[in-house]
Design a protein around this motif. Structure first.
Motif, PDB file in Angstrom:
ATOM      1  N   TYR A  57       0.853  -1.164   0.000  1.00  0.00           N
ATOM      2  CA  TYR A  57       0.000   0.000   0.000  1.00  0.00           C
ATOM      3  C   TYR A  57       0.901   1.231   0.000  1.00  0.00           C
ATOM      4  CZ  TYR A  57      -3.336  -3.425   1.939  1.00  0.00           C
ATOM      5  OH  TYR A  57      -4.123  -4.528   2.164  1.00  0.00           O
ATOM      6  N   GLN A 116     -10.707  -2.282   2.062  1.00  0.00           N
ATOM      7  CA  GLN A 116     -10.485  -0.898   2.473  1.00  0.00           C
ATOM      8  C   GLN A 116     -11.335  -0.514   3.680  1.00  0.00           C
ATOM      9  OE1 GLN A 116     -10.850   1.899  -0.729  1.00  0.00           O
ATOM     10  NE2 GLN A 116     -10.305   3.658   0.522  1.00  0.00           N
ATOM     11  N   TRP A 165      -9.323  -1.022   6.856  1.00  0.00           N
ATOM     12  CA  TRP A 165      -7.960  -0.513   7.023  1.00  0.00           C
ATOM     13  C   TRP A 165      -7.769   0.235   8.334  1.00  0.00           C
ATOM     14  CZ3 TRP A 165      -6.637   1.756   1.500  1.00  0.00           C
ATOM     15  CH2 TRP A 165      -6.586   0.691   0.591  1.00  0.00           C
ATOM     16  N   GLU A 199      -3.704   3.981  -0.556  1.00  0.00           N
ATOM     17  CA  GLU A 199      -4.215   3.188  -1.662  1.00  0.00           C
ATOM     18  C   GLU A 199      -3.462   1.859  -1.729  1.00  0.00           C
ATOM     19  OE1 GLU A 199      -3.419   4.467  -5.692  1.00  0.00           O
ATOM     20  OE2 GLU A 199      -1.626   5.563  -5.094  1.00  0.00           O
TER      21      GLU A 199
END
Length: 122
Positions: free
Chosen positions: A40, A104, A107, A49
């Motif tokens: 990432y 995501q 995260w 990202e």
């Protein structure tokens, strides 16, 4: 808890290459619930990202922005994941992290390491 340590970042001119390493404290690919690892990145002022992922079996996936330039690989015996970055661009400048391949939406729930800084000058 598995410890992940990233290394290999640095300052490079546009068009150059770097190889990042992610060393795990234990056998990451043998953990049944976590069978894929990812790299990432987070640039200043931007959201984190996902750049690339690799499964235990070696299947890979890349973000469109790095496809054809970055290559993710793993050495299961060494508990290490690599990211070979070629044809680097200034927009690749970011802190790079490795972690399990996680959606995501989760995260914010997981721990992140220190990361390794990659700076690409124009």
């Amino acid at each position: 808890q598995v410890q992940l340590v990233e290394s290999g970042g640095g300052l490079v001119q546009a068009g150059g290459s770097l190889r990042l390493s992610c060393a795990a404290s234990e056998s990451i690919f043998s953990i049944n619930a976590m069978n894929a690892m990812g790299w990432y990145r987070q640039a200043p002022g931007k959201q984190r990202e996902k750049v690339a992922t690799i499964t235990r079996g070696g299947s890979t996936n890349y973000a469109d922005s790095v496809k054809g330039r970055f290559t993710i690989s793993r050495d299961i015996a060494k508990n290490t994941v690599y990211l070979q970055m070629n044809s680097l661009k200034p927009e690749d400048t970011a802190v790079y992290y490795c972690n399990f391949d996680i959606p995501q939406t989760r995260w914010h729930m997981i721990s992140w390491g220190q990361g390794t800084q990659v700076t690409v000058s124009s």
